[in-house]
Motif scaffolding. Structure first.
Motif, mmCIF file in Angstrom:
data_model
loop_
_atom_site.group_PDB
_atom_site.id
_atom_site.type_symbol
_atom_site.label_atom_id
_atom_site.label_comp_id
_atom_site.label_asym_id
_atom_site.label_seq_id
_atom_site.Cartn_x
_atom_site.Cartn_y
_atom_site.Cartn_z
ATOM 1 N N GLU A 1 103.133 -14.991 38.040
ATOM 2 C CA GLU A 1 103.977 -14.729 36.887
ATOM 3 C C GLU A 1 105.403 -15.200 37.155
ATOM 4 O OE1 GLU A 1 101.252 -11.031 37.319
ATOM 5 O OE2 GLU A 1 102.419 -12.378 38.604
ATOM 6 N N CYS B 1 102.456 -17.150 33.045
ATOM 7 C CA CYS B 1 101.467 -16.853 34.075
ATOM 8 C C CYS B 1 100.720 -18.144 34.358
ATOM 9 C CB CYS B 1 100.520 -15.768 33.599
ATOM 10 S SG CYS B 1 99.118 -15.457 34.687
ATOM 11 N N TRP C 1 97.908 -9.175 29.708
ATOM 12 C CA TRP C 1 99.188 -8.748 30.285
ATOM 13 C C TRP C 1 99.196 -7.222 30.320
ATOM 14 C CZ3 TRP C 1 102.906 -11.697 32.511
ATOM 15 C CH2 TRP C 1 102.912 -13.075 32.248
ATOM 16 N N TYR D 1 105.714 -6.577 34.883
ATOM 17 C CA TYR D 1 104.674 -7.134 34.028
ATOM 18 C C TYR D 1 103.717 -7.980 34.869
ATOM 19 C CZ TYR D 1 106.972 -5.588 29.774
ATOM 20 O OH TYR D 1 107.497 -4.819 28.761
ATOM 21 N N CYS E 1 100.062 -10.355 34.866
ATOM 22 C CA CYS E 1 98.989 -11.005 34.130
ATOM 23 C C CYS E 1 97.704 -10.857 34.933
ATOM 24 C CB CYS E 1 99.288 -12.463 33.821
ATOM 25 S SG CYS E 1 99.211 -13.585 35.209
#
Length: 123
Positions: A6, A22, A36, A94, A96
């Protein structure tokens, strides 16, 4: 196993926008649903969005509907998360992830994960 990386996280003001990327290596993403997820401090990792293999179908958590958009670019093996109107509830790491078979919003069905990218929102 597909390797995912990411990028695109950072600091943004409330109401601002960021686009997360990503990128995959080692294997094509074409056969995977891509998702995500995010994890805020002290909270469990939560589903944000997912997109089907063709890119024509997507699913969102209620908290991000209308603000976030997931997309994918097959030619460059990359998945994106466009985040608009960021709020104080959005800061998190965050991640992926790639899903071969399973439920799109269920974390434990995803077999490959990236290392995460931090999103910080300042007021």
């Amino acid at each position: 196993q597909v390797q995912l990386v990411e990028s695109g996280g950072g600091l943004v003001q409330v109401g601002g926008s960021l686009r997360l990327s990503c990128a995959a290596s080692g294997r094509s993403l074409s056969a995977y649903v891509m998702g995500w997820f995010r994890q805020a401090p002290g909270k469990e990792r939560a589903f944000v969005a997912a997109i089907g293999t063709s890119g024509g179908v997507s699913q969102y958590a209620d908290s991000v509907k209308g603000r976030f958009t997931i997309s994918r670019a097959h030619a460059i093996e990359t998945v994106y998360l466009q985040m608009n109107s960021l709020s104080p509830e959005d800061p998190a790491v965050y991640y992926c992830a790639a899903l071969a078979v399973g439920t799109w919003a269920r974390e434990y069905d995803y077999g490959s994960w990236g290392q995460g990218t931090q999103v910080t929102v300042s007021s």
